[in-house]
Design a protein around this motif. Structure first.
Motif, PDB file in Angstrom:
ATOM      1  N   UNK A  12       0.821  -1.208   0.000  1.00 27.18           N
ATOM      2  CA  UNK A  12       0.000   0.000   0.000  1.00 27.18           C
ATOM      3  C   UNK A  12       0.861   1.267   0.000  1.00 27.18           C
ATOM      4  N   UNK A  13       1.876   1.296   0.843  1.00 26.55           N
ATOM      5  CA  UNK A  13       2.742   2.472   0.944  1.00 26.55           C
ATOM      6  C   UNK A  13       3.490   2.730  -0.363  1.00 26.55           C
ATOM      7  N   UNK A  14       4.055   1.678  -0.943  1.00 24.14           N
ATOM      8  CA  UNK A  14       4.830   1.831  -2.180  1.00 24.14           C
ATOM      9  C   UNK A  14       3.966   1.797  -3.433  1.00 24.14           C
ATOM     10  N   UNK A  82      17.412  10.430   7.376  1.00 30.44           N
ATOM     11  CA  UNK A  82      17.737  11.760   6.871  1.00 30.44           C
ATOM     12  C   UNK A  82      17.990  11.584   5.381  1.00 30.44           C
ATOM     13  N   UNK A  83      17.007  11.977   4.580  1.00 31.52           N
ATOM     14  CA  UNK A  83      17.077  11.696   3.151  1.00 31.52           C
ATOM     15  C   UNK A  83      18.220  12.455   2.479  1.00 31.52           C
ATOM     16  N   UNK A  84      18.524  13.650   2.943  1.00 29.59           N
ATOM     17  CA  UNK A  84      19.636  14.405   2.356  1.00 29.59           C
ATOM     18  C   UNK A  84      20.949  13.642   2.555  1.00 29.59           C
ATOM     19  N   UNK A 121      11.924  -1.377 -12.988  1.00 25.57           N
ATOM     20  CA  UNK A 121      10.762  -1.141 -12.133  1.00 25.57           C
ATOM     21  C   UNK A 121      11.186  -0.516 -10.806  1.00 25.57           C
ATOM     22  N   UNK A 122      12.301  -1.010 -10.240  1.00 22.38           N
ATOM     23  CA  UNK A 122      12.736  -0.550  -8.925  1.00 22.38           C
ATOM     24  C   UNK A 122      13.291   0.867  -8.962  1.00 22.38           C
ATOM     25  N   UNK A 123      13.720   1.307 -10.139  1.00 25.80           N
ATOM     26  CA  UNK A 123      14.132   2.704 -10.277  1.00 25.80           C
ATOM     27  C   UNK A 123      12.937   3.615 -10.032  1.00 25.80           C
ATOM     28  N   UNK A 124      11.774   3.198 -10.537  1.00 31.66           N
ATOM     29  CA  UNK A 124      10.539   3.944 -10.281  1.00 31.66           C
ATOM     30  C   UNK A 124      10.172   3.950  -8.806  1.00 31.66           C
ATOM     31  N   UNK A 130      11.471   8.711  -2.871  1.00 33.95           N
ATOM     32  CA  UNK A 130      11.940  10.097  -2.867  1.00 33.95           C
ATOM     33  C   UNK A 130      10.755  11.063  -2.815  1.00 33.95           C
ATOM     34  N   UNK A 131       9.719  10.773  -3.594  1.00 33.26           N
ATOM     35  CA  UNK A 131       8.519  11.618  -3.595  1.00 33.26           C
ATOM     36  C   UNK A 131       7.854  11.637  -2.219  1.00 33.26           C
TER      37      UNK A 131
END
Length: 191
Positions: A12-14, A82-84, A121-124, A130-131
């Motif tokens: 659901x999350x992904x 920490x995404x950065x 697919x996993x690149x998406x 990231x979104x």
């Protein structure tokens, strides 16, 4: 062992099929933390991200006066890290600490990159993650700039009422950018 409930939450999350969620789970691992445990210390490099399966954490910074400022309060189904630091490989100023016993489903950057090299697919999916991270940060900024402290508190209450009662008030007030006394007044008005 990864349960079907975890697979369903992840799907659901992904926004992926159950089969793809199972494939993703092959690179994941679960870590359980005690209450008040520092998961990631300041000046660490984040080479993994996680989904909170159960529990609550705060992400905070220590200012030049030595005061800690809660930046994010993350609960069940939220992404942590920490995404950065994750994308740059640079040291993070953030500290992640649990409020409660917390269970986190992690994946390492190198493993998701390996998946993406094998299957586009996993690149998406990396873009989708990231979104999600960007949207969390934007929501936090929007709340700070455009909402009153009472509206921010109500949003937090709506997101996770059962966990909010277990978080010390000083961290909630820090997250809202107000004093503990102001938080008490807001709570009295609401209740």
């Amino acid at each position: 062992m990864m349960t079907s409930t975890i697979k369903e939450k992840l799907a659901e999350t992904l926004q992926v099929s159950m089969e793809r969620a199972a494939e993703f789970l092959e690179i994941c691992y679960i870590v359980n933390y005690d209450k008040s445990k520092v998961i990631e210390p300041r000046n660490g490099v984040f080479d993994r991200l996680g989904f909170i399966l159960n529990g609550a954490v705060r992400i905070y910074y220590i200012n030049e006066k030595g005061e800690d400022i809660s930046y994010l309060l993350q609960v069940n189904n939220d992404v942590i890290g920490d995404y950065a630091s994750y994308i740059t490989g640079k040291k993070s100023m953030a500290v992640i600490q649990t409020f409660l016993k917390t269970e986190v489903l992690y994946f390492d950057k190198k493993d998701i990159e390996t998946l993406a090299q094998k299957d586009i697919f996993w690149l998406g999916i990396t873009k989708h993650i990231s979104d999600l991270t960007f949207l969390d940060a934007k929501q936090r900024l929007d709340e700070l700039f455009f909402y009153t402290p009472e509206e921010r508190y109500l949003n937090l209450l709506k997101k996770s009422p059962e966990i909010l009662n277990k978080i010390p008030q000083k961290y909630i007030s820090s997250y809202l950018g107000i004093t503990p006394q102001s938080l008490s007044r807001i709570r009295k008005r609401i209740y």
